[in-house]
Design a protein around this motif. Structure first.
Motif, PDB file in Angstrom:
ATOM      1  N   ILE A 133     -21.183  -2.232 -12.966  1.00  0.00           N
ATOM      2  CA  ILE A 133     -22.390  -2.473 -12.194  1.00  0.00           C
ATOM      3  C   ILE A 133     -22.855  -3.868 -12.582  1.00  0.00           C
ATOM      4  CG2 ILE A 133     -24.732  -1.699 -11.707  1.00  0.00           C
ATOM      5  CD1 ILE A 133     -23.956   1.052 -12.735  1.00  0.00           C
ATOM      6  N   TYR A 134     -23.155  -4.691 -11.589  1.00  0.00           N
ATOM      7  CA  TYR A 134     -23.472  -6.079 -11.913  1.00  0.00           C
ATOM      8  C   TYR A 134     -24.583  -6.607 -11.029  1.00  0.00           C
ATOM      9  CZ  TYR A 134     -21.029  -7.636  -7.674  1.00  0.00           C
ATOM     10  OH  TYR A 134     -20.660  -7.842  -6.370  1.00  0.00           O
ATOM     11  N   GLY A 135     -25.213  -7.673 -11.522  1.00  0.00           N
ATOM     12  CA  GLY A 135     -26.187  -8.392 -10.730  1.00  0.00           C
ATOM     13  C   GLY A 135     -27.552  -7.739 -10.666  1.00  0.00           C
ATOM     14  N   HIS A 136     -28.488  -8.476 -10.127  1.00  0.00           N
ATOM     15  CA  HIS A 136     -29.876  -8.026 -10.060  1.00  0.00           C
ATOM     16  C   HIS A 136     -30.031  -6.769  -9.210  1.00  0.00           C
ATOM     17  CE1 HIS A 136     -34.234  -8.288 -10.049  1.00  0.00           C
ATOM     18  NE2 HIS A 136     -34.238  -8.255  -8.723  1.00  0.00           N
ATOM     19  N   HIS A 137     -29.180  -6.600  -8.188  1.00  0.00           N
ATOM     20  CA  HIS A 137     -29.296  -5.459  -7.280  1.00  0.00           C
ATOM     21  C   HIS A 137     -28.378  -4.296  -7.663  1.00  0.00           C
ATOM     22  CE1 HIS A 137     -31.941  -7.584  -4.568  1.00  0.00           C
ATOM     23  NE2 HIS A 137     -31.098  -8.590  -4.497  1.00  0.00           N
ATOM     24  N   GLY A 138     -27.728  -4.367  -8.824  1.00  0.00           N
ATOM     25  CA  GLY A 138     -26.917  -3.244  -9.277  1.00  0.00           C
ATOM     26  C   GLY A 138     -25.776  -2.908  -8.360  1.00  0.00           C
ATOM     27  N   LYS A 139     -24.924  -3.881  -8.036  1.00  0.00           N
ATOM     28  CA  LYS A 139     -23.782  -3.656  -7.155  1.00  0.00           C
ATOM     29  C   LYS A 139     -22.586  -3.125  -7.952  1.00  0.00           C
ATOM     30  CE  LYS A 139     -25.114  -7.314  -3.912  1.00  0.00           C
ATOM     31  NZ  LYS A 139     -24.676  -8.565  -3.234  1.00  0.00           N
ATOM     32  N   LEU A 140     -21.567  -2.638  -7.235  1.00  0.00           N
ATOM     33  CA  LEU A 140     -20.362  -2.087  -7.854  1.00  0.00           C
ATOM     34  C   LEU A 140     -19.151  -2.977  -7.600  1.00  0.00           C
ATOM     35  CD1 LEU A 140     -20.509   1.724  -6.955  1.00  0.00           C
ATOM     36  CD2 LEU A 140     -21.100   0.658  -9.130  1.00  0.00           C
ATOM     37  N   ALA A 141     -18.286  -3.082  -8.606  1.00  0.00           N
ATOM     38  CA  ALA A 141     -17.014  -3.788  -8.455  1.00  0.00           C
ATOM     39  C   ALA A 141     -16.023  -3.213  -9.456  1.00  0.00           C
ATOM     40  CB  ALA A 141     -17.187  -5.295  -8.676  1.00  0.00           C
ATOM     41  N   PHE A 142     -14.731  -3.425  -9.184  1.00  0.00           N
ATOM     42  CA  PHE A 142     -13.709  -2.975 -10.123  1.00  0.00           C
ATOM     43  C   PHE A 142     -12.541  -3.955 -10.108  1.00  0.00           C
ATOM     44  CE2 PHE A 142     -11.975  -1.420  -6.211  1.00  0.00           C
ATOM     45  CZ  PHE A 142     -10.604  -1.320  -6.413  1.00  0.00           C
ATOM     46  N   CYS A 143     -11.702  -3.831 -11.143  1.00  0.00           N
ATOM     47  CA  CYS A 143     -10.584  -4.764 -11.276  1.00  0.00           C
ATOM     48  C   CYS A 143      -9.489  -4.132 -12.107  1.00  0.00           C
ATOM     49  CB  CYS A 143     -11.061  -6.055 -11.954  1.00  0.00           C
ATOM     50  SG  CYS A 143      -9.781  -7.298 -12.221  1.00  0.00           S
TER      51      CYS A 143
END
Length: 365
Positions: A133-143
């Motif tokens: 979870i990243y960023g000010h808006h709590g977005k999702l990403a994976f790698c």
């Protein structure tokens, strides 16, 4: 200590003003202190961050620490073996519109909200998945180690917690809804979504009013059941534990407000029933929870000698605030007993622990 949960803290030799953000090669930033709950004591761990001057720890998962190096590039570190696994850098779109140099220097410490692994990787595994979870808006990403970072473009915003289970990524959103994602392919797919209702306890709403308290929510998968844990944090708390308003002065004669750091005061635990309702539970039975910057996890008390049953071991993960004031931050950690509602500090009262404690729960591969 190698197989029991422990907390990573600053070196015993390190002053409160030093942290891993130093880029001058200060040798003390290479060392760490390990707090063993089993022994109730500290151990100095020399050169844990050897060759990683300036790195910043953003979390832990499956016994590995997740770091951002001085250039904000992500990597895994196994504290026991010293093994490092480097992941691809974040794409510029993740921190747009700021330039990369500003992102690395100024935003790195609070960019990652939570990060988890799908498995504990051997050093030659190119297929382990790191999700965040990243960023000010709590977005999702994976790698994947062998691939690139992928943002979950059709995901909701404002996620609070993520957990891998059976190679699926479970995500808890701000409104208490849960999603399950299949991230085994380059194009992820959402395969499950529920938005359970939650009964409002009016007495607790008054006791932990939004005027004085903030809240954080976590998701734990415990013996196949999905738990939602709500953490109530007093925004300004005096030394005696009383929650006060910002700018509190002990008397009208005072010319400056007292310094009153935030502090956790209570937890509630809810269990998901039939995918439709969050129902409050009053006991964890024989389980112990570990919450904070680490992967949210449940363990049986039988595997944890000297730990307290029916308790929540928590650490400070208030990333947006722990670097706002020179006098406190990282300090909000301890043990909450679900039966009697008491909180015990694991160290004597302190207003600053920098960098903050992070729980590490080792796993066997």
């Amino acid at each position: 200590m190698a197989s029991l949960p422990y907390a990573i803290l600053p070196s015993l030799q390190q002053s409160g003003s030093d942290d891993l953000d130093d880029d001058d090669g200060n040798k003390l930033t290479m060392h760490r202190s390990v707090f063993s709950v089993f022994e109730n004591k500290h151990h100095e761990w020399k050169n844990m961050f050897k060759n990683l001057a300036g790195a910043w720890c953003v979390g832990s998962s499956r016994g590995w620490l997740v770091l951002l190096d001085i250039n904000a590039k992500p990597l895994l570190l196994n504290p026991s073996s010293g093994t490092c696994i480097h992941f691809p850098p974040f794409p510029p779109a993740f921190f747009y519109p700021v330039p990369e140099t500003y992102f690395a220097k100024e935003l790195r410490k609070n960019f990652v909200v939570k990060v988890v692994l799908n498995s504990s990787p051997p050093s030659n595994n190119n297929n382990c998945i790191l999700a965040m979870i990243y960023g000010h808006h709590g977005k999702l990403a994976f790698c994947c180690k062998s691939s690139k970072w992928v943002a979950l473009s059709n995901a909701m915003k404002n996620y609070y917690d993520i957990v891998f289970n059976d190679n699926h990524l479970f995500a808890l959103a701000q409104d208490g809804s849960i999603e399950r994602w299949d991230v085994s392919q380059e194009t992820p797919s959402k395969i499950w979504y529920v938005k359970p209702s939650m009964e409002i306890d009016e007495q607790e709403e008054r006791e932990f009013s939004r005027n004085l308290f903030s809240s954080q929510i976590y998701m734990v998968i415990s013996e196949g059941e999905i738990l939602l844990v709500k953490r109530y944090i007093g925004n300004f708390v005096k030394d005696d534990g009383v929650v006060v308003y910002e700018g509190y002065q002990s008397s009208p004669k005072d010319t400056t407000p007292l310094i009153c750091p935030y502090r956790t005061k209570h937890f509630n635990v809810y269990k998901l029933f039939d995918g439709t309702k969050w129902k409050k539970v009053t006991s964890l039975k024989d389980r112990v929870l570990f919450l904070g910057a680490n992967e949210s996890i449940s363990m049986p008390i039988q595997a944890l000698p000297t730990f307290e049953a029916n308790s929540i071991y928590f650490s400070d993960d208030r990333w947006d605030e722990m670097n706002l004031d020179y006098s406190y931050g990282g300090h909000d950690w301890g043990v909450f007993n679900l039966q009697d509602g008491n909180i015990k500090l694991l160290l004597p009262y302190t207003n600053m622990i920098k960098p903050p404690p992070i729980w590490v729960v080792p796993t066997h591969t």
